[in-house]
Design a protein around this motif. Structure first.
Motif, PDB file in Angstrom:
ATOM      1  N   PRO A   1      38.445  34.831  33.511  1.00 57.61           N
ATOM      2  CA  PRO A   1      37.803  33.693  34.193  1.00 57.61           C
ATOM      3  C   PRO A   1      36.323  33.521  33.857  1.00 57.61           C
ATOM      4  CG  PRO A   1      39.188  34.938  35.709  1.00 57.61           C
ATOM      5  CD  PRO A   1      39.098  35.742  34.462  1.00 57.61           C
ATOM      6  N   SER A   2      35.629  34.597  33.553  1.00 61.79           N
ATOM      7  CA  SER A   2      34.184  34.525  33.316  1.00 61.79           C
ATOM      8  C   SER A   2      33.824  34.218  31.861  1.00 61.79           C
ATOM      9  CB  SER A   2      33.524  35.852  33.719  1.00 61.79           C
ATOM     10  OG  SER A   2      34.049  36.926  32.945  1.00 61.79           O
ATOM     11  N   ILE A   3      34.817  33.987  31.011  1.00 60.24           N
ATOM     12  CA  ILE A   3      34.522  33.807  29.589  1.00 60.24           C
ATOM     13  C   ILE A   3      33.798  32.496  29.333  1.00 60.24           C
ATOM     14  CG2 ILE A   3      36.689  32.642  29.010  1.00 60.24           C
ATOM     15  CD1 ILE A   3      36.736  34.322  26.432  1.00 60.24           C
ATOM     16  N   SER A   4      32.880  32.528  28.385  1.00 57.45           N
ATOM     17  CA  SER A   4      32.141  31.331  28.004  1.00 57.45           C
ATOM     18  C   SER A   4      32.963  30.503  27.025  1.00 57.45           C
ATOM     19  CB  SER A   4      30.805  31.717  27.368  1.00 57.45           C
ATOM     20  OG  SER A   4      30.183  30.604  26.761  1.00 57.45           O
ATOM     21  N   VAL A   5      32.844  29.181  27.106  1.00 51.96           N
ATOM     22  CA  VAL A   5      33.572  28.312  26.182  1.00 51.96           C
ATOM     23  C   VAL A   5      33.015  28.435  24.771  1.00 51.96           C
ATOM     24  CG1 VAL A   5      34.258  26.658  27.946  1.00 51.96           C
ATOM     25  CG2 VAL A   5      32.058  26.386  26.781  1.00 51.96           C
ATOM     26  N   ASP A   6      31.822  29.037  24.645  1.00 53.70           N
ATOM     27  CA  ASP A   6      31.211  29.223  23.327  1.00 53.70           C
ATOM     28  C   ASP A   6      31.577  30.564  22.700  1.00 53.70           C
ATOM     29  OD1 ASP A   6      29.873  26.748  23.457  1.00 53.70           O
ATOM     30  OD2 ASP A   6      28.259  27.635  24.641  1.00 53.70           O
ATOM     31  N   ALA A   7      32.355  31.399  23.415  1.00 55.28           N
ATOM     32  CA  ALA A   7      32.768  32.700  22.863  1.00 55.28           C
ATOM     33  C   ALA A   7      33.649  32.489  21.639  1.00 55.28           C
ATOM     34  CB  ALA A   7      33.509  33.512  23.919  1.00 55.28           C
ATOM     35  N   THR A   8      33.466  33.348  20.639  1.00 56.98           N
ATOM     36  CA  THR A   8      34.230  33.220  19.405  1.00 56.98           C
ATOM     37  C   THR A   8      35.629  33.809  19.565  1.00 56.98           C
ATOM     38  OG1 THR A   8      33.351  35.319  18.571  1.00 56.98           O
ATOM     39  CG2 THR A   8      32.159  33.304  17.997  1.00 56.98           C
ATOM     40  N   VAL A   9      36.589  33.174  18.899  1.00 58.86           N
ATOM     41  CA  VAL A   9      37.986  33.625  18.933  1.00 58.86           C
ATOM     42  C   VAL A   9      38.509  33.682  17.500  1.00 58.86           C
ATOM     43  CG1 VAL A   9      40.316  33.177  19.769  1.00 58.86           C
ATOM     44  CG2 VAL A   9      38.337  32.568  21.188  1.00 58.86           C
ATOM     45  N   PHE A  10      38.956  34.872  17.099  1.00 57.89           N
ATOM     46  CA  PHE A  10      39.545  35.058  15.772  1.00 57.89           C
ATOM     47  C   PHE A  10      41.008  35.427  15.944  1.00 57.89           C
ATOM     48  CE2 PHE A  10      40.482  38.061  12.184  1.00 57.89           C
ATOM     49  CZ  PHE A  10      40.566  37.094  11.199  1.00 57.89           C
ATOM     50  N   GLN A  11      41.870  34.826  15.149  1.00 59.01           N
ATOM     51  CA  GLN A  11      43.314  35.063  15.254  1.00 59.01           C
ATOM     52  C   GLN A  11      43.816  35.769  13.995  1.00 59.01           C
ATOM     53  OE1 GLN A  11      45.576  31.549  16.147  1.00 59.01           O
ATOM     54  NE2 GLN A  11      47.553  32.570  15.921  1.00 59.01           N
ATOM     55  N   PRO A  12      43.833  37.120  14.010  1.00 58.79           N
ATOM     56  CA  PRO A  12      44.309  37.860  12.832  1.00 58.79           C
ATOM     57  C   PRO A  12      45.830  37.935  12.807  1.00 58.79           C
ATOM     58  CG  PRO A  12      43.644  39.393  14.523  1.00 58.79           C
ATOM     59  CD  PRO A  12      43.392  38.020  15.080  1.00 58.79           C
ATOM     60  N   ASN A  13      46.346  38.329  11.654  1.00 52.69           N
ATOM     61  CA  ASN A  13      47.797  38.528  11.548  1.00 52.69           C
ATOM     62  C   ASN A  13      48.239  39.766  12.306  1.00 52.69           C
ATOM     63  OD1 ASN A  13      47.949  36.282   9.927  1.00 52.69           O
ATOM     64  ND2 ASN A  13      47.868  37.432   8.014  1.00 52.69           N
ATOM     65  N   TRP A  14      47.369  40.750  12.387  1.00 55.10           N
ATOM     66  CA  TRP A  14      47.677  41.989  13.098  1.00 55.10           C
ATOM     67  C   TRP A  14      46.393  42.694  13.505  1.00 55.10           C
ATOM     68  CZ3 TRP A  14      45.413  46.067  10.644  1.00 55.10           C
ATOM     69  CH2 TRP A  14      45.175  45.950   9.275  1.00 55.10           C
ATOM     70  N   VAL A  15      46.516  43.549  14.509  1.00 56.07           N
ATOM     71  CA  VAL A  15      45.418  44.407  14.953  1.00 56.07           C
ATOM     72  C   VAL A  15      45.978  45.812  15.119  1.00 56.07           C
ATOM     73  CG1 VAL A  15      43.872  44.979  16.864  1.00 56.07           C
ATOM     74  CG2 VAL A  15      44.066  42.617  16.100  1.00 56.07           C
ATOM     75  N   LYS A  16      45.224  46.794  14.634  1.00 56.38           N
ATOM     76  CA  LYS A  16      45.652  48.189  14.747  1.00 56.38           C
ATOM     77  C   LYS A  16      44.607  48.959  15.516  1.00 56.38           C
ATOM     78  CE  LYS A  16      47.550  51.964  11.953  1.00 56.38           C
ATOM     79  NZ  LYS A  16      47.854  52.421  10.577  1.00 56.38           N
ATOM     80  N   LYS A  17      45.010  49.550  16.636  1.00 55.85           N
ATOM     81  CA  LYS A  17      44.105  50.330  17.470  1.00 55.85           C
ATOM     82  C   LYS A  17      44.792  51.614  17.887  1.00 55.85           C
ATOM     83  CE  LYS A  17      41.103  50.105  21.545  1.00 55.85           C
ATOM     84  NZ  LYS A  17      40.589  49.277  22.653  1.00 55.85           N
ATOM     85  N   ASN A  18      44.094  52.732  17.711  1.00 53.35           N
ATOM     86  CA  ASN A  18      44.655  54.047  18.048  1.00 53.35           C
ATOM     87  C   ASN A  18      46.025  54.253  17.389  1.00 53.35           C
ATOM     88  OD1 ASN A  18      42.421  54.657  19.639  1.00 53.35           O
ATOM     89  ND2 ASN A  18      43.359  53.810  21.475  1.00 53.35           N
ATOM     90  N   SER A  19      46.121  53.828  16.131  1.00 55.42           N
ATOM     91  CA  SER A  19      47.332  53.988  15.322  1.00 55.42           C
ATOM     92  C   SER A  19      48.506  53.151  15.809  1.00 55.42           C
ATOM     93  CB  SER A  19      47.757  55.471  15.251  1.00 55.42           C
ATOM     94  OG  SER A  19      46.738  56.252  14.672  1.00 55.42           O
ATOM     95  N   VAL A  20      48.266  52.205  16.709  1.00 58.26           N
ATOM     96  CA  VAL A  20      49.315  51.307  17.187  1.00 58.26           C
ATOM     97  C   VAL A  20      49.061  49.928  16.597  1.00 58.26           C
ATOM     98  CG1 VAL A  20      50.449  50.278  19.190  1.00 58.26           C
ATOM     99  CG2 VAL A  20      49.567  52.617  19.320  1.00 58.26           C
ATOM    100  N   ASN A  21      50.082  49.348  15.975  1.00 57.48           N
ATOM    101  CA  ASN A  21      49.963  48.069  15.299  1.00 57.48           C
ATOM    102  C   ASN A  21      50.498  46.961  16.196  1.00 57.48           C
ATOM    103  OD1 ASN A  21      50.209  45.849  13.419  1.00 57.48           O
ATOM    104  ND2 ASN A  21      50.084  47.357  11.778  1.00 57.48           N
TER     105      ASN A  21
END
Length: 616
Positions: free
Chosen positions: A504-524
């Motif tokens: 709810p607190s996000i700014s409308v000017d915040a950037t948004v990137f849409q990758p094909n995948w994200v890997k964090k802590n070895s989880v894809n």
């Protein structure tokens, strides 16, 4: 006309004066920036260059000869580049009629990127003094021995010592506690206030044992009394307090002494013991009952629709493996863990529901669900105790007591151990075994003159790089390519609304990137048939089917999901049958009850139902 002639030179003179003033102001700004770059950035550049060399050597496993070549080659390229840049700038300034001597000192002051790091000696010296490298120390063991060596026609006895490489404990702890993420973790209590066990601090041993209730002040008093006492009184204090002497570890800031004992290890007991044996016996039973042939099993293992995160695929089996008398299935612990999870979907459609051997294996899976869970309600420990008793009794009935190994008995102690020490995945050896790959790779570099020193030295440099390159407890992530970056306001209305509902607190000017995948802590995380647990209905988990992945503000990971409906839990396949709905939402990755990605699977009988196997 005269006025025009008189005014002309005056105007031109003012214009030139203005340009000179602007040039001087710009020149002052440039000088300020250059002084800044040539000052504090020399220190930063040297550290960045040193970490780059550490990364090349210990992460990419280059030899010291290769590192020396990188340093020498980089310095040559840098020198030639600076010379070309200097010549180009001088030529441009000369064409503008500007004195080029003002910039000569700037280029002369630019140092090579590896200045002060040209040799291994200088590199090691910098690593120790400025990066925090803790060097291993050689410790001699026993008495020296003598070996006969020949040099031409001469022979001589050479004194030799047995030794081992010791990593200084105090220096290592001191270096770890300088890391802000480690210190923050220690300073902030993480004991749960509900009735669930998440780590060692939630166990009864931590909460009830005097050793963990002892404050620093009380311990200091007890150490003082012990040091002042003599004879029988000293022995009395030592036995009463459980202290032999004042530990050197007390000098380490924010470090507490404790003794957690030697707990049983689920990886060795189950994944390299009980589970491998039972899977082998189960498949042998199924083949003997002609539920399927070995070739059918191998075909299914080869063609199973493994998910993006199901990478430790089990291998094929042979008739010789099933016929052997050993109690191994010749799989790694990670392969066994995956096989146990998928085997109900792999062969479950071939096995009758009334088969007792299958029922025994399902009991083992229920045991694993609790044992490998990262968070365990205390009440589940009583359930675990009953499951282990039922499983062992049925196993003994089906396969005879001769198949029981000591590891079966170790499982009997698991419920009490979990209550005392917390979930077993917090102190199992799975991560220790995984780290062995670092030493295996380092041992293949061809230096065998002193292999112990080689491994210890390279490990310490690898650890030095990990500590110096960032907070080791702060997890980072990597992402694949994707669409361009847009703001929240530029997103389609439906996506924009879902993002604003999630944050709810996000700014409308915040950037948004849409990758094909994200890997964090070895989880894809991706949209390749991936599901996540988004909540519970009080009893059963609720799932979401990943549609898209977003990165907001460069560091916040959001998952766009279709909400799923649980049709039922199929006990025979030990999995949930689910179906997608049209309801969508966006959830924050850090808010998920479980970070693991689950995969939707189909049975080999070509049924249309989607099965989700829970993962811990």
């Amino acid at each position: 006309m005269v006025n025009c002639v008189d005014d002309g030179p005056a105007f031109f003179s003012a214009d030139v004066s203005s340009q000179n003033e602007e040039f001087q102001e710009g020149n002052d700004d440039i000088n300020t920036d250059l002084e800044h770059l040539l000052g504090i950035d020399d220190v930063r550049q040297k550290k960045a260059s040193a970490l780059f060399l550490l990364k090349l050597k210990e992460t990419h496993r280059l030899s010291q000869v290769a590192i020396d070549n990188v340093v020498e080659g980089s310095n040559t390229v840098f020198s030639h580049t600076v010379q070309r840049l200097h010549s180009g700038v001088r030529s441009k300034l000369a064409s503008l009629g500007i004195d080029e001597t003002q910039i000569n000192s700037v280029f002369q002051d630019l140092s090579d990127p590896f200045f002060g790091l040209e040799t291994k000696f200088k590199q090691d010296k910098y690593f120790v003094e400025d990066v925090g490298l803790v060097e291993p120390e050689e410790m001699l063991v026993g008495d020296p021995c003598y070996s006969l060596r020949f040099s031409g026609n001469k022979r001589s006895f050479v004194e030799q010592h047995d030794s081992f490489q010791y990593i200084p404990l105090f220096k290592t702890l001191e270096r770890l506690l300088k890391d802000s993420s480690v210190l923050e973790f220690i300073d902030n209590p993480h004991k749960r206030i509900d009735d669930k066990l998440e780590d060692f601090c939630d166990g009864e041993l931590f909460s009830s044992n005097d050793l963990f209730l002892r404050t620093a002040e009380v311990h200091e008093t007890q150490c003082g009394e012990l040091e002042e006492a003599e004879g029988d009184l000293k022995k009395h204090y030592s036995k009463t307090y459980g202290i032999n002497r004042r530990s050197k570890l007390l000098c380490a800031k924010n470090f507490s002494l404790f003794n957690g004992g030697l707990p049983h290890d689920a990886m060795h007991d189950i994944l390299e013991g009980v589970a491998q044996l039972e899977v082998k016996l189960l498949i042998k039973h199924c083949v003997s009952q002609k539920y399927f042939a070995i070739a059918d099993y191998n075909h299914r293992v080869e063609n199973f629709d493994y998910g993006k995160n199901e990478i430790d695929k089990p291998g094929k089996i042979t008739r010789e493996i099933l016929a052997s008398n050993d109690k191994k299935f010749h799989l790694s612990a990670a392969q066994t863990l995956l096989l146990c999870r998928i085997i109900p979907l792999l062969i479950g459609d071939c096995v009758p529901e009334e088969d007792k051997h299958w029922r025994c294996f399902l009991l083992l899976l229920k045991i694993c669900d609790i044992v490998f869970s990262p968070i365990i309600p205390k009440g589940y420990c009583a359930v675990l105790k009953l499951l282990i008793e039922e499983h062992h009794s049925l196993f003994k009935l089906l396969y005879s007591s001769s198949m029981l190994t000591p590891k079966f008995h170790f499982l009997v102690h698991y419920p009490d151990q979990i209550v005392a020490l917390g979930p077993m995945t917090r102190y199992w050896t799975m991560r220790h075994e995984a780290k062995l790959s670092l030493f295996k790779k380092a041992s293949h570099l061809g230096n065998f003159k002193n292999i112990a020193y080689t491994l210890a030295s390279r490990h310490q440099r690898w650890m030095c790089y990990q500590l110096a390159s960032g907070d080791i407890l702060q997890s980072c992530f990597e992402c694949g390519p994707g669409s361009g970056t847009r703001t929240v306001a530029q997103q389609p209305s439906q996506i924009r609304t879902l993002i604003q509902q999630a944050i709810p607190s996000i700014s409308v000017d915040a950037t948004v990137f849409q990758p094909n995948w994200v890997k964090k802590n070895s989880v894809n995380y991706c949209n390749n048939n991936c599901y996540v647990m988004v909540g519970t209905d009080g009893i059963d988990p609720l799932f979401g089917h990943i549609i898209d992945v977003f990165i907001v503000g460069g560091d916040l990971i959001l998952l766009h999901v279709y909400h799923c409906q649980n049709v039922y839990f199929d006990d025979h396949f030990h999995s949930y049958v689910i179906t997608d709905t049209t309801n969508m939402s966006i959830v924050c990755l850090e808010d998920l009850p479980s970070p693991f990605v689950l995969h939707g699977h189909k049975l080999f009988d070509e049924s249309s139902e989607t099965y989700i196997i829970m993962r811990h």
